[in-house]
Design an enzyme around this catalytic site. Structure first.
Site, PDB file in Angstrom:
ATOM      1  N   ALA A 118       0.833  -1.206   0.000  1.00  0.00           N
ATOM      2  CA  ALA A 118       0.000   0.000   0.000  1.00  0.00           C
ATOM      3  C   ALA A 118       0.866   1.254   0.000  1.00  0.00           C
ATOM      4  O   ALA A 118       0.634   2.189  -0.778  1.00  0.00           O
ATOM      5  CB  ALA A 118      -0.950  -0.006   1.196  1.00  0.00           C
ATOM      6  N   SER A 153      -2.513  -5.183  10.546  1.00  0.00           N
ATOM      7  CA  SER A 153      -1.536  -5.989   9.809  1.00  0.00           C
ATOM      8  C   SER A 153      -1.927  -7.448   9.887  1.00  0.00           C
ATOM      9  O   SER A 153      -2.130  -7.982  10.977  1.00  0.00           O
ATOM     10  CB  SER A 153      -0.132  -5.816  10.391  1.00  0.00           C
ATOM     11  OG  SER A 153       0.764  -6.759   9.821  1.00  0.00           O
ATOM     12  N   TYR A 197     -17.141 -10.624  -1.915  1.00  0.00           N
ATOM     13  CA  TYR A 197     -16.379 -11.520  -2.793  1.00  0.00           C
ATOM     14  C   TYR A 197     -17.254 -12.044  -3.933  1.00  0.00           C
ATOM     15  O   TYR A 197     -16.817 -12.134  -5.085  1.00  0.00           O
ATOM     16  CB  TYR A 197     -15.816 -12.688  -1.992  1.00  0.00           C
ATOM     17  CG  TYR A 197     -14.395 -12.488  -1.526  1.00  0.00           C
ATOM     18  CD1 TYR A 197     -13.366 -13.273  -2.015  1.00  0.00           C
ATOM     19  CD2 TYR A 197     -14.080 -11.520  -0.576  1.00  0.00           C
ATOM     20  CE1 TYR A 197     -12.061 -13.100  -1.581  1.00  0.00           C
ATOM     21  CE2 TYR A 197     -12.786 -11.333  -0.136  1.00  0.00           C
ATOM     22  CZ  TYR A 197     -11.765 -12.128  -0.645  1.00  0.00           C
ATOM     23  OH  TYR A 197     -10.478 -11.944  -0.229  1.00  0.00           O
ATOM     24  N   SER A 242      -4.763  -3.437  -1.800  1.00  0.00           N
ATOM     25  CA  SER A 242      -3.587  -2.735  -1.276  1.00  0.00           C
ATOM     26  C   SER A 242      -3.102  -1.645  -2.211  1.00  0.00           C
ATOM     27  O   SER A 242      -2.337  -0.777  -1.796  1.00  0.00           O
ATOM     28  CB  SER A 242      -2.450  -3.733  -1.022  1.00  0.00           C
ATOM     29  OG  SER A 242      -2.743  -4.564   0.075  1.00  0.00           O
ATOM     30  N   GLU A 258       9.442   2.277   8.259  1.00  0.00           N
ATOM     31  CA  GLU A 258       9.138   0.848   8.388  1.00  0.00           C
ATOM     32  C   GLU A 258       9.863   0.268   9.599  1.00  0.00           C
ATOM     33  O   GLU A 258      11.072   0.453   9.760  1.00  0.00           O
ATOM     34  CB  GLU A 258       9.552   0.106   7.120  1.00  0.00           C
ATOM     35  CG  GLU A 258       9.467  -1.409   7.185  1.00  0.00           C
ATOM     36  CD  GLU A 258       8.091  -1.932   7.569  1.00  0.00           C
ATOM     37  OE1 GLU A 258       7.998  -2.629   8.604  1.00  0.00           O
ATOM     38  OE2 GLU A 258       7.122  -1.628   6.851  1.00  0.00           O
ATOM     39  N   GLU A 311      -2.946 -14.621  -5.446  1.00  0.00           N
ATOM     40  CA  GLU A 311      -3.705 -15.023  -6.624  1.00  0.00           C
ATOM     41  C   GLU A 311      -4.203 -13.752  -7.311  1.00  0.00           C
ATOM     42  O   GLU A 311      -4.836 -12.914  -6.676  1.00  0.00           O
ATOM     43  CB  GLU A 311      -4.886 -15.901  -6.214  1.00  0.00           C
ATOM     44  CG  GLU A 311      -4.464 -17.138  -5.454  1.00  0.00           C
ATOM     45  CD  GLU A 311      -5.594 -17.785  -4.673  1.00  0.00           C
ATOM     46  OE1 GLU A 311      -5.482 -18.993  -4.372  1.00  0.00           O
ATOM     47  OE2 GLU A 311      -6.572 -17.086  -4.344  1.00  0.00           O
ATOM     48  N   VAL A 328       6.601   3.780  14.136  1.00  0.00           N
ATOM     49  CA  VAL A 328       5.711   4.894  14.475  1.00  0.00           C
ATOM     50  C   VAL A 328       4.840   4.447  15.644  1.00  0.00           C
ATOM     51  O   VAL A 328       4.178   3.411  15.569  1.00  0.00           O
ATOM     52  CB  VAL A 328       4.853   5.304  13.265  1.00  0.00           C
ATOM     53  CG1 VAL A 328       3.829   6.355  13.672  1.00  0.00           C
ATOM     54  CG2 VAL A 328       5.738   5.818  12.139  1.00  0.00           C
ATOM     55  N   THR A 339      -6.543  -8.892  -1.026  1.00  0.00           N
ATOM     56  CA  THR A 339      -6.070  -8.919  -2.401  1.00  0.00           C
ATOM     57  C   THR A 339      -4.977  -7.872  -2.578  1.00  0.00           C
ATOM     58  O   THR A 339      -4.958  -6.847  -1.886  1.00  0.00           O
ATOM     59  CB  THR A 339      -7.205  -8.600  -3.398  1.00  0.00           C
ATOM     60  OG1 THR A 339      -7.662  -7.261  -3.182  1.00  0.00           O
ATOM     61  CG2 THR A 339      -8.364  -9.574  -3.268  1.00  0.00           C
TER      62      THR A 339
END
Length: 586
Positions: free
Chosen positions: A33, A292, A201, A510, A56, A82, A250, A506
């Site tokens: 993302a 996460s 979905y 993101s 990060e 996928e 962070v 998916t």
């Protein structure tokens, strides 16, 4: 921000946003993302790369899109990705990211050519009785009652299925069907997960219902997701001057609220032994990945089980602190406070010689060393107590991989149930024990399993406490909007931000959320590709209806008289042609 379709705006270059040269951007997290958001700022927002910083906590980018060789342990992939034709935002991005493999080509070019030349499909989707074909034969096995339940879900409003579990909506006939086996193992849904997510979905992938049993719907990268997707994007961002600060956590964000106006004013962080605060003005844009799915993942090894880490979770704790500051910032504990319901375990098996690959070839019906599609997606051991599934993608799956090795990904949905050969729950098993259970369900002779697991492979198990947290039952407002109403300079990214019609878990989601964030905060003069609209295509709906019925035409009320009436009013019409083409009526 607005949504568009067609190529009128797909190919246009937006004008430079007013005042962008005076803005900066900071991203929390270096997953897909954030990487995508930085790329959209540079390509479409025309922001200079050196005005973008990505923070990060880990030592490398990619987030859940991983693929690494750990010293002494072996290759590790926590999960696979996928993909399909209609990842509209993903392909919009990667059409401009150069391939690291083919000079003059983009990542999209490389991916397209690969999947055109070597299309994906499975030759054996499920097994029973230690490697025997389960003979599901591509059939869904849905009773009339189960079919009606699917239609009911499809037609329901989102509000009608908020905070409802799948097993509260569907009866036993549906949950015992081949359809549910295909669905749950492909997407990692559990019976206690959100039926709202299942509805999303269904709408998102209604055009792929026919490809559910044999995976013709899917496309895969050449290598693991890190080397095929993350590394080219990361390399491009570095070339553009984007600054990465690794080992930087962070810990909090300050906000100022003035009526409806909301502004992020400061970022709290720590790096090594130092702590600091970065002040933010209205021109300092902040993009935060919240939650996460791979937080607190733990890797075991061939002789050590992976541990379930239920301790402090920095990504979740950050969202909790942020959410406490305004009601529109979401409710993280709806998703992140249910580890027993959101955990599962995967394992990466690296074969060390040709013995195990012979058994892989027997199940996959393809040579795993061919460099082409092998299993074509997961193979599910339908009678496994763990509900174990496994897959072999194109090999080599890692560029560092020896040509005589095969990398296999194994995962189970029921990690706390004793196995069928190894009489222990998966979460208590070493990599070697997981390999034994997998070999058993592949049909390896029992007297060979222990020795082959000990000497023929090296396996790394990974326990992920939050891997399906986004599937927990929820309602509107539990996920914050990508750009909350009144926001001046901040946005939320990733699987726990609310985009609208798209579905989570998916790579597309993101990329969609940062595209929406960047386009909104910079007021970029270009439309964002809408979610593929197959759910509004009558042809797709007719095809899916017949496919869900395993090819059986729809029964017309009234018997022969009813059929004659339908024929009378549809004969020699476009509707009649459609009904005939898709086999809707006998």
């Amino acid at each position: 921000m607005r949504y568009t379709s067609g190529n009128y705006e797909a190919f246009v270059r937006p004008r430079k946003p007013e005042g962008v040269e005076n803005k900066t951007a900071t991203f929390v997290g270096a997953g897909l993302a954030s990487l995508s958001g930085a790329a959209f700022l540079i390509r479409d927002g025309q922001m200079a790369g050196d005005r973008i910083t990505i923070l990060e906590r880990l030592p490398l980018p990619g987030g859940a899109l991983d693929g690494i060789k750990e010293p002494k342990k072996g290759f590790v992939i926590r999960g696979g990705r996928e993909m399909e034709d209609h990842w509209e935002c993903l392909w919009d991005l990667f059409r401009d990211i150069p391939s690291l493999e083919i000079e003059g080509a983009s990542v999209l070019d490389e991916f397209y050519w690969l999947n055109r030349d070597d299309p994906n499909y499975s030759l054996q989707r499920a097994t029973v009785n230690q490697g025997e074909d389960a003979k599901t034969d591509g059939r869904f096995g849905l009773t009339e009652k189960a079919q009606k339940e699917i239609v009911k879900l499809f037609m329901a409003t989102r509000e009608q299925v908020e905070n409802v579990r799948i097993d509260e909506f569907f009866g036993r006939e549906f949950l015992d069907s081949h359809f549910w086996m295909y669905w749950r193992t492909m997407f990692a849904f559990e019976e206690w997960h959100s039926v709202l997510e299942m509805k999303l979905y269904l709408h998102r992938f209604i055009h792929h219902i026919g490809g559910l049993p044999d995976f013709t719907a899917l496309k895969f990268t050449k290598y693991n997701q890190y080397e095929s997707l993350v590394l080219p994007l990361y390399t491009w961002l570095l070339d553009k001057g984007v600054r990465f600060e690794f080992h930087t956590e962070v810990t909090d964000v300050d906000f100022a609220f003035d009526g409806d106006r909301k502004q992020a004013t400061a970022l709290h962080w720590k790096k090594d032994d130092a702590e600091g605060i970065t002040d933010l003005g209205p021109d300092d844009l902040l993009f935060m990945t919240i939650g996460s799915l791979t937080e607190n993942s733990d890797n075991g090894d061939h002789h050590t089980p992976a541990k379930l880490d239920e301790g402090p979770a920095p990504a979740w704790d950050l969202w909790r602190r942020i959410a406490a500051k305004h009601p529109s910032f979401g409710h993280p504990d709806v998703f992140g406070a249910h580890i027993a319901e959101t955990k599962w375990e995967s394992a990466t098996v690296t074969t060390l010689d040709r013995r195990i690959p012979e058994h892989i070839q027997r199940i996959a019906k393809r040579d795993p060393f061919s460099g082409k599609v092998v299993t074509g997606g997961i193979v599910t051991a339908q009678d496994s107590s763990w509900l174990l599934s496994w897959t072999v993608n194109r090999q080599p799956h890692f560029k560092q991989q020896s040509p005589d090795q095969i990398v296999v990904w194994v995962y189970s949905l029921f990690v706390d149930r004793p196995g069928d050969y190894v009489k222990k729950p998966m979460q208590e098993c070493t990599g070697e024990e997981i390999t034994r259970e997998w070999l058993f369900h592949m049909g390896v002779p029992v007297d060979q399993i222990d020795e082959l697991a000990a000497t023929g492979a090296k396996t790394v198990p990974v326990m992920m406490p939050y891997v399906t947290a986004f599937f927990m039952p929820r309602k509107a407002g539990d996920r914050p909007d990508v750009v909350p109403a009144g926001s001046v300079n901040f946005a939320f990214l990733g699987q726990f931000a609310e985009s609208g019609r798209d579905c989570i878990f998916t790579t597309e989601y993101s990329v969609r959320t940062p595209m929406e964030a960047v386009y909104t905060l910079l007021d970029i003069d270009r439309g964002i590709p809408e979610v593929f609209n197959s759910t509004y295509d009558v042809r797709t709906l007719l095809a899916a209806t017949i496919r869900l019925r395993d090819g059986e035409p729809v029964d017309v009320p009234g018997g022969p008289i009813g059929r004659r009436l339908v024929h009378k009013y549809t004969h020699d019409t476009q509707i009649g042609e459609l009904l005939k083409e898709y086999g809707v009526l006998a």
